[in-house]
Design a protein around this motif. Sequence first.
Motif, PDB file in Angstrom:
ATOM      1  N   ARG A 209     -19.741 -16.263 -60.328  1.00 18.14           N
ATOM      2  CA  ARG A 209     -18.384 -15.746 -60.146  1.00 18.14           C
ATOM      3  C   ARG A 209     -18.301 -14.412 -60.868  1.00 18.14           C
ATOM      4  O   ARG A 209     -18.831 -14.258 -61.962  1.00 18.14           O
ATOM      5  N   LEU A 210     -17.619 -13.453 -60.243  1.00 19.02           N
ATOM      6  CA  LEU A 210     -17.477 -12.139 -60.860  1.00 19.02           C
ATOM      7  C   LEU A 210     -16.767 -12.237 -62.197  1.00 19.02           C
ATOM      8  O   LEU A 210     -15.855 -13.053 -62.368  1.00 19.02           O
ATOM      9  N   CYS A 211     -17.162 -11.395 -63.141  1.00 16.49           N
ATOM     10  CA  CYS A 211     -16.493 -11.350 -64.436  1.00 16.49           C
ATOM     11  C   CYS A 211     -15.167 -10.600 -64.347  1.00 16.49           C
ATOM     12  O   CYS A 211     -14.286 -10.828 -65.156  1.00 16.49           O
ATOM     13  N   ARG A 212     -15.044  -9.720 -63.378  1.00 16.27           N
ATOM     14  CA  ARG A 212     -13.786  -8.983 -63.227  1.00 16.27           C
ATOM     15  C   ARG A 212     -12.790  -9.834 -62.450  1.00 16.27           C
ATOM     16  O   ARG A 212     -13.176 -10.693 -61.654  1.00 16.27           O
ATOM     17  N   PRO A 213     -11.524  -9.596 -62.682  1.00 13.01           N
ATOM     18  CA  PRO A 213     -10.509 -10.371 -61.951  1.00 13.01           C
ATOM     19  C   PRO A 213     -10.556 -10.067 -60.456  1.00 13.01           C
ATOM     20  O   PRO A 213     -10.726  -8.915 -60.058  1.00 13.01           O
ATOM     21  N   ILE A 214     -10.424 -11.103 -59.663  1.00 15.59           N
ATOM     22  CA  ILE A 214     -10.371 -10.929 -58.215  1.00 15.59           C
ATOM     23  C   ILE A 214      -9.246 -11.792 -57.663  1.00 15.59           C
ATOM     24  O   ILE A 214      -8.900 -12.816 -58.238  1.00 15.59           O
ATOM     25  N   ASP A 215      -8.698 -11.349 -56.575  1.00  9.40           N
ATOM     26  CA  ASP A 215      -7.658 -12.111 -55.881  1.00  9.40           C
ATOM     27  C   ASP A 215      -8.378 -13.083 -54.953  1.00  9.40           C
ATOM     28  O   ASP A 215      -8.809 -12.712 -53.868  1.00  9.40           O
ATOM     29  N   GLU A 216      -8.527 -14.311 -55.393  1.00  8.71           N
ATOM     30  CA  GLU A 216      -9.305 -15.284 -54.633  1.00  8.71           C
ATOM     31  C   GLU A 216      -8.656 -15.661 -53.309  1.00  8.71           C
ATOM     32  O   GLU A 216      -9.333 -16.133 -52.414  1.00  8.71           O
ATOM     33  N   VAL A 217      -7.360 -15.445 -53.164  1.00 11.02           N
ATOM     34  CA  VAL A 217      -6.693 -15.726 -51.899  1.00 11.02           C
ATOM     35  C   VAL A 217      -7.094 -14.688 -50.853  1.00 11.02           C
ATOM     36  O   VAL A 217      -7.358 -15.015 -49.705  1.00 11.02           O
ATOM     37  N   ARG A 218      -7.177 -13.427 -51.273  1.00  9.35           N
ATOM     38  CA  ARG A 218      -7.492 -12.343 -50.346  1.00  9.35           C
ATOM     39  C   ARG A 218      -8.980 -12.057 -50.236  1.00  9.35           C
ATOM     40  O   ARG A 218      -9.412 -11.429 -49.272  1.00  9.35           O
ATOM     41  N   ALA A 219      -9.757 -12.483 -51.213  1.00  9.92           N
ATOM     42  CA  ALA A 219     -11.200 -12.206 -51.201  1.00  9.92           C
ATOM     43  C   ALA A 219     -11.894 -13.197 -50.267  1.00  9.92           C
ATOM     44  O   ALA A 219     -11.666 -14.401 -50.364  1.00  9.92           O
ATOM     45  N   PRO A 220     -12.739 -12.701 -49.377  1.00 10.89           N
ATOM     46  CA  PRO A 220     -13.423 -13.613 -48.449  1.00 10.89           C
ATOM     47  C   PRO A 220     -14.384 -14.558 -49.164  1.00 10.89           C
ATOM     48  O   PRO A 220     -14.574 -15.683 -48.736  1.00 10.89           O
ATOM     49  N   HIS A 221     -14.957 -14.110 -50.247  1.00 13.44           N
ATOM     50  CA  HIS A 221     -15.868 -14.947 -51.030  1.00 13.44           C
ATOM     51  C   HIS A 221     -15.586 -14.711 -52.504  1.00 13.44           C
ATOM     52  O   HIS A 221     -15.459 -13.576 -52.937  1.00 13.44           O
TER      53      HIS A 221
END
Length: 127
Positions: free
Chosen positions: A47-59
Amino acid sequence: KRQLEGYMQLLELPLSSCGHEVEKLQRLACATLFLNSARRLPNGTYRLCRPIDEVRAPHSRFHLHPASILTGIQNEAPADFVVFLAAEGVGDRACLRHCTRVQPQWLPELAPHYFKGVDAQRAAQDV
């Protein structure tokens, strides 16, 4: 190697080798690819260490690319933290390509402007 040498010459930087001191190259990769840092989760994905929007991110979870040398040693010496050059789809999986292992304490050390005040060990905890 040639591409790196070309950049060094273009920027008029001295050419030198790290020899067998792999940590120097790993730290360089960590300093330049800190936004592409990922932590290994208990299930073996990353999992990326940076914050990601898991709803909008395809993976939001990644595997190491099957051709990666790190894939071959996952059972004996898994890489807890990696930096990678690219992510790509391989079948139905999102895989990290061109990875190298890094130490989690290098992230705030080499990219303090990004990881300021962030505990690298907790930066990518699975929620």
